[in-house]
Structure formats: structure tokens, C-alpha cells
Enzyme design. Structure first.
Site, PDB file in Angstrom:
ATOM      1  N   ASP A  13       0.812  -1.225   0.000  1.00 18.65           N
ATOM      2  CA  ASP A  13       0.000   0.000   0.000  1.00 18.65           C
ATOM      3  C   ASP A  13       0.841   1.268   0.000  1.00 18.65           C
ATOM      4  O   ASP A  13       0.473   2.283   0.592  1.00 18.65           O
ATOM      5  CB  ASP A  13      -0.972  -0.006   1.194  1.00 18.65           C
ATOM      6  CG  ASP A  13      -1.728  -1.307   1.242  1.00 18.65           C
ATOM      7  OD1 ASP A  13      -2.232  -1.703   0.183  1.00 18.65           O
ATOM      8  OD2 ASP A  13      -1.764  -1.935   2.309  1.00 18.65           O
ATOM      9  N   GLY A  15       1.391   2.810  -2.698  1.00 19.34           N
ATOM     10  CA  GLY A  15       0.952   3.599  -3.866  1.00 19.34           C
ATOM     11  C   GLY A  15       1.595   3.097  -5.146  1.00 19.34           C
ATOM     12  O   GLY A  15       1.865   3.871  -6.060  1.00 19.34           O
ATOM     13  N   HIS A  43      -4.054  -2.782  -6.197  1.00 17.06           N
ATOM     14  CA  HIS A  43      -3.415  -1.551  -6.679  1.00 17.06           C
ATOM     15  C   HIS A  43      -4.509  -0.577  -7.103  1.00 17.06           C
ATOM     16  O   HIS A  43      -5.357  -0.910  -7.922  1.00 17.06           O
ATOM     17  CB  HIS A  43      -2.507  -1.855  -7.877  1.00 17.06           C
ATOM     18  CG  HIS A  43      -1.261  -2.587  -7.498  1.00 17.06           C
ATOM     19  ND1 HIS A  43      -0.321  -3.006  -8.400  1.00 17.06           N
ATOM     20  CD2 HIS A  43      -0.799  -2.964  -6.282  1.00 17.06           C
ATOM     21  CE1 HIS A  43       0.667  -3.607  -7.761  1.00 17.06           C
ATOM     22  NE2 HIS A  43       0.393  -3.615  -6.484  1.00 17.06           N
ATOM     23  N   GLN A 176       2.542  -6.217  -2.873  1.00 18.07           N
ATOM     24  CA  GLN A 176       2.852  -6.252  -1.436  1.00 18.07           C
ATOM     25  C   GLN A 176       4.018  -5.299  -1.144  1.00 18.07           C
ATOM     26  O   GLN A 176       4.198  -4.318  -1.852  1.00 18.07           O
ATOM     27  CB  GLN A 176       3.163  -7.681  -0.956  1.00 18.07           C
ATOM     28  CG  GLN A 176       1.937  -8.563  -0.762  1.00 18.07           C
ATOM     29  CD  GLN A 176       1.374  -9.084  -2.045  1.00 18.07           C
ATOM     30  OE1 GLN A 176       2.101  -9.412  -2.982  1.00 18.07           O
ATOM     31  NE2 GLN A 176       0.072  -9.169  -2.131  1.00 18.07           N
ATOM     32  N   THR A 252      -9.567  -5.784   1.529  1.00 18.63           N
ATOM     33  CA  THR A 252     -10.343  -6.311   2.655  1.00 18.63           C
ATOM     34  C   THR A 252     -11.269  -5.290   3.299  1.00 18.63           C
ATOM     35  O   THR A 252     -12.131  -5.665   4.095  1.00 18.63           O
ATOM     36  CB  THR A 252      -9.387  -6.811   3.761  1.00 18.63           C
ATOM     37  OG1 THR A 252      -8.568  -5.713   4.176  1.00 18.63           O
ATOM     38  CG2 THR A 252      -8.514  -7.935   3.256  1.00 18.63           C
ATOM     39  N   THR A 323       1.862  13.363  -5.381  1.00 20.11           N
ATOM     40  CA  THR A 323       1.291  14.511  -4.662  1.00 20.11           C
ATOM     41  C   THR A 323      -0.237  14.523  -4.674  1.00 20.11           C
ATOM     42  O   THR A 323      -0.847  15.500  -4.247  1.00 20.11           O
ATOM     43  CB  THR A 323       1.782  15.827  -5.303  1.00 20.11           C
ATOM     44  OG1 THR A 323       1.396  15.808  -6.690  1.00 20.11           O
ATOM     45  CG2 THR A 323       3.280  15.992  -5.178  1.00 20.11           C
TER      46      THR A 323
HETATM   47  P1  IMP Z   1      -1.950 -12.803   2.824  1.00 19.51           P
HETATM   48  O1  IMP Z   1      -0.978 -12.268   1.843  1.00 19.51           O
HETATM   49  O2  IMP Z   1      -3.382 -12.617   2.388  1.00 19.51           O
HETATM   50  O3  IMP Z   1      -1.642 -14.203   3.250  1.00 19.51           O
HETATM   51  O4  IMP Z   1      -1.825 -11.916   4.158  1.00 19.51           O
HETATM   52  C1  IMP Z   1      -0.655 -11.916   4.967  1.00 19.51           C
HETATM   53  C2  IMP Z   1      -0.336 -10.529   5.475  1.00 19.51           C
HETATM   54  O5  IMP Z   1       0.065  -9.713   4.386  1.00 19.51           O
HETATM   55  C3  IMP Z   1      -1.535  -9.800   6.116  1.00 19.51           C
HETATM   56  O6  IMP Z   1      -1.043  -8.950   7.131  1.00 19.51           O
HETATM   57  C4  IMP Z   1      -2.068  -8.966   4.978  1.00 19.51           C
HETATM   58  O7  IMP Z   1      -2.787  -7.842   5.440  1.00 19.51           O
HETATM   59  C5  IMP Z   1      -0.769  -8.572   4.288  1.00 19.51           C
HETATM   60  N1  IMP Z   1      -0.922  -8.249   2.861  1.00 19.51           N
HETATM   61  C6  IMP Z   1      -0.949  -9.102   1.831  1.00 19.51           C
HETATM   62  N2  IMP Z   1      -1.054  -8.453   0.670  1.00 19.51           N
HETATM   63  C7  IMP Z   1      -1.072  -7.160   0.951  1.00 19.51           C
HETATM   64  C8  IMP Z   1      -1.119  -5.976   0.156  1.00 19.51           C
HETATM   65  O8  IMP Z   1      -1.180  -5.983  -1.082  1.00 19.51           O
HETATM   66  N3  IMP Z   1      -1.112  -4.805   0.844  1.00 19.51           N
HETATM   67  C9  IMP Z   1      -1.038  -4.761   2.183  1.00 19.51           C
HETATM   68  N4  IMP Z   1      -0.969  -5.823   2.960  1.00 19.51           N
HETATM   69  C10 IMP Z   1      -0.989  -7.015   2.358  1.00 19.51           C
HETATM   70 MG    MG Z   2      -2.708  -2.256  -1.872  1.00 17.65          MG
END
Ligand code: IMP
Ligand code: MG
Length: 338
Positions: A13, A15, A43, A176, A252, A323
Site C-alpha cells: 500500500d 501507492g 493496486h 505487497q 479487505t 502529490t
Molecule cells: P496474505 O498475503 O493474504 O496471506 O496476508 C498476509 C499478510 O500480508 C496480512 O497482514 C495482509 O494484510 C498482508 N498483505 C498481503 N497483501 C497485501 C497488500 O497488497 N497490501 C497490504 N498488505 C498485504
Molecule cells: Mg494495496
């Protein structure tokens, strides 16, 4: 440019969607290819007044000339994939590798009911962890085995390597963030189900290390995290709201926890990814006067000082600064410095 890999420097996250879509247009990329875990990533791209939340299709879709690919290391949820084709209208220029793993209903059910995964780790519940576990056991179905996906299958590593070899511009999208990596997390088991650093993203799409020209690591101007695990100097929800940092997760809908920019983590992310460039996003949250700026001279003094501090601490040039929400709300320091 020729081959640039873009990864998140914190916990996801940062960006990435915004920076990737900007680069696809600004550098007019020939190919946008997605690596990373799968549809657990969201994304966000705001383009021509419309918001897109992408979990499978590369953010480079905003450039209608770009070929869009998904590497063999990426998991596919066919339902999400087909839905995004509709949303983006990318039907005739999106392909995946035959080896992409397939997420099925039972993986999602396990991910969203398992006490350890859902309860402790706080996964996104999208089935990626259970599917990757099955992949390791060599039981997971792959795209090759799914009739509805046949028309979208291409040899992704071959296309990507030939493009790089002939000097085309290839943008490799990570998902991620560095500290969600299964190997490089700061607090195991609060991490995702695979490595997420630049090396892994390249491996996901079948590009060897020698083929990469630039590694762009993205940091948000503050740190956020969803799910479980410690977060250094975490703000209370109240503070986060007051600072304008209270975000809601794309996939989520959970509230993201937040904390100030963390130089120690950022330095480690630069090391783990061997960053050649850094992007800073959401600078307008830290410095409201920077909102919507597209030229360096329009940034307030404090915002410029922050950029200087990041460069001095990380010893890597800051090339892009976000920005605002729109794809084009970017100060492109590469142009400014010419
Ligand atoms: P999983 O990838 O769904 O197994 O989640 C494992 C951990 O990674 C959790 O804390 C999720 O919130 C975090 N996570 C997985 N993918 C993302 C992402 O794209 N952005 C932010 N957190 C992520
Ligand atoms: Mg994201």
C-alpha cells in the site's frame, strides 16, 4: 528504462498502482508485466476521474498501447481476472503464463476460516497462502489446466526476455511490500506467503538479474500496515485520523494502522532490493501545500527538505514524488533535473 522493476519498500500500500500507471504513460512502456503473490494485492489507479482497484491486471493498463502480462509466479483467481478485464477493457492485450497457479473456492474458505491465518496473521482471506502451500506440494491446478483461460495463455518469460533484448521498455510490477516478504519480514509469521523483494518479482516473470536496468523502491511518506504484527511508533486511530493517515484497505476494507516514515526500515528495504531509485508517495498527506504539485518548484520548502533528507539518508536518488490521487499528480524529478 528498458527493464524497470517496481516494488514496495514497507508493508504494501505504498501507492504502487499510482506510480506504475504514471510510469506506463510517462515512459510509454511496451509491456507491463505483473509479478508478486496474487489477488491479495490491491493496486489503486485513479485515471481520468475514474477509480480502478486492480488485483490481477497490471496497472500499466492505462496506456492503451501497452501489452499486459502476468508472470508464472503469480496466482490467478479466474473470477477476479475476468471481472478486471471487463472493468479495464483490456480483453485483447492481456495474457498470463501457463504456469500461473489457480486459486479455488476451497483455498479462500481455508484462508478466511483458519484460526492461525485469519486470526493471528490477519491475512486478506483471498486464498493465496493455502494455494501457494498446495503449489509447494505440487498439487495445485495451473492455468494450463483451465479451459476458460486457454485463450489468455502465452509464454510470458519468452515475450518479456525478447522484448528486453530488443530494447523495448518493460515495466515489472511488484506487489505487497518488502517487509511482508516470507523471507525478509521483520516479524514472522506476520507476512505473506512468498518473497516480495525485487529478486522474487523478477523471478515471478522469468527475468534474470542481469536483464534489469532499474530497481525503483516506493515508500509512502508514512508507514501503514494491515493485519497483525508489531508496527514501530504506531499512531492511535485518533491520531492517524487527525493526520489524514487513516486509510481503508483496498482488498479487505479493513482500517490500516499507521506510523511515521521509518528510516531504519527504508534503509533495509534499499539494501534488500538493491534500489537504484526511490519514489515517495502521498507527500501531500505530510505537507498539504504539496497537494497536486506536478513541478518541483511548486513543492513547499518543507516538502523539498523531506525529499533531501530521504536522499541523504538512503543514498539513492528520489526520482518520483506522488502529490495526489490522479495518475498524473507526480513530480517527475528525472525531468526536473535534466
Ligand atoms: P496474505 O498475503 O493474504 O496471506 O496476508 C498476509 C499478510 O500480508 C496480512 O497482514 C495482509 O494484510 C498482508 N498483505 C498481503 N497483501 C497485501 C497488500 O497488497 N497490501 C497490504 N498488505 C498485504
Ligand atoms: Mg494495496
Amino acid at each position: 528504462m528498458p527493464a524497470t522493476v517496481v516494488v514496495g519498500g514497507f508493508y504494501g500500500d505504498e501507492g504502487k498502482g499510482k506510480i506504475l500507471s504514471y510510469l506506463s504513460l510517462a515512459d510509454d512502456v511496451d509491456i507491463g508485466v505483473r509479478g508478486g503473490v496474487g489477488p491479495n494485492a490491491g493496486h489503486t489507479v485513479v485515471f481520468k476521474g475514474k477509480e480502478f482497484k486492480l488485483r490481477q491486471i497490471p496497472s500499466a493498463f492505462v496506456n492503451e498501447r501497452s501489452l499486459l502480462l502476468i508472470g508464472p509466479g503469480v496466482l490467478i483467481n479466474p473470477e477476479v481476472f475476468f471481472n478486471e478485464i471487463k472493468i479495464t477493457g483490456a480483453e485483447n492485450r492481456i495474457y498470463m503464463d501457463k504456469n500461473c497457479g489457480i486459486i479455488e473456492r476451497r483455498h479462500i474458505e481455508m484462508d478466511s476460516s483458519d484460526l492461525h491465518l485469519k486470526g493471528t496473521v490477519g491475512t486478506t482471506g483471498t486464498g493465496t497462502g493455502p494455494a501457494n502451500a498446495e503449489r509447494v506440494l505440487r498439487k495445485l491446478k495451473i492455468a494450463r489446466d483451465v479451459p476458460e483461460l486457454q485463450k489468455y495463455i502465452e509464454d510470458v518469460p519468452k515475450i518479456v526476455n525478447e522484448a528486453v533484448d530488443s530494447g523495448k521498455k518493460v515495466l515489472i510490477e511488484g506487489t505487497q511490500g518488502t517487509f511482508l516478504s516470507l523471507w525478509h519480514t521483520d516479524y514472522y509469521p506476520f507476512c505473506t506467503s512468498k518473497d516480495t523483494t525485487a529478486s522474487a518479482i523478477c523471478s515471478d516473470v522469468g527475468l534474470g538479474p542481469k536483464k534489469i536496468d532499474d530497481i525503483l523502491v516506493i515508500f509512502k511518506s508514512y508507514v501503514t500496515r494491515v493485519g497483525g504484527g508489531p508496527l514501530e511508533n504506531e499512531y492511535s486511530e485518533e491520531e492517524a485520523r487527525r493526520l489524514g493517515m487513516l486509510e481503508v484497505a483496498t482488498v479487505t476494507g479493513r482500517k490500516r494502522r499507521s506510523a511515521p516514515f521509518n528510516f531504519k526500515l527504508a534503509k533495509r528495504a534499499v539494501m534488500l532490493n538493491s534500489a537504484t531509485q526511490v519514489a515517495i508517495t502521498k507527500l501531500d498527506v505530510l505537507f498539504p501545500g504539496a497537494s497536486g504539485a506536478r513541478r518541483y518548484e511548486d513543492l513547499p520548502r518543507e516538502a523539498r527538505d523531506f525529499i533531501d533528507m530521504v536522499e541523504n539518508e538512503l543514498k539513492v536518488p528520489v526520482t518520483l514524488v506522488g502529490t495526489g490521487k490522479d495518475v498524473m499528480d507526480v513530480v517527475d524529478m528525472r525531468k526536473e533535473k535534466l
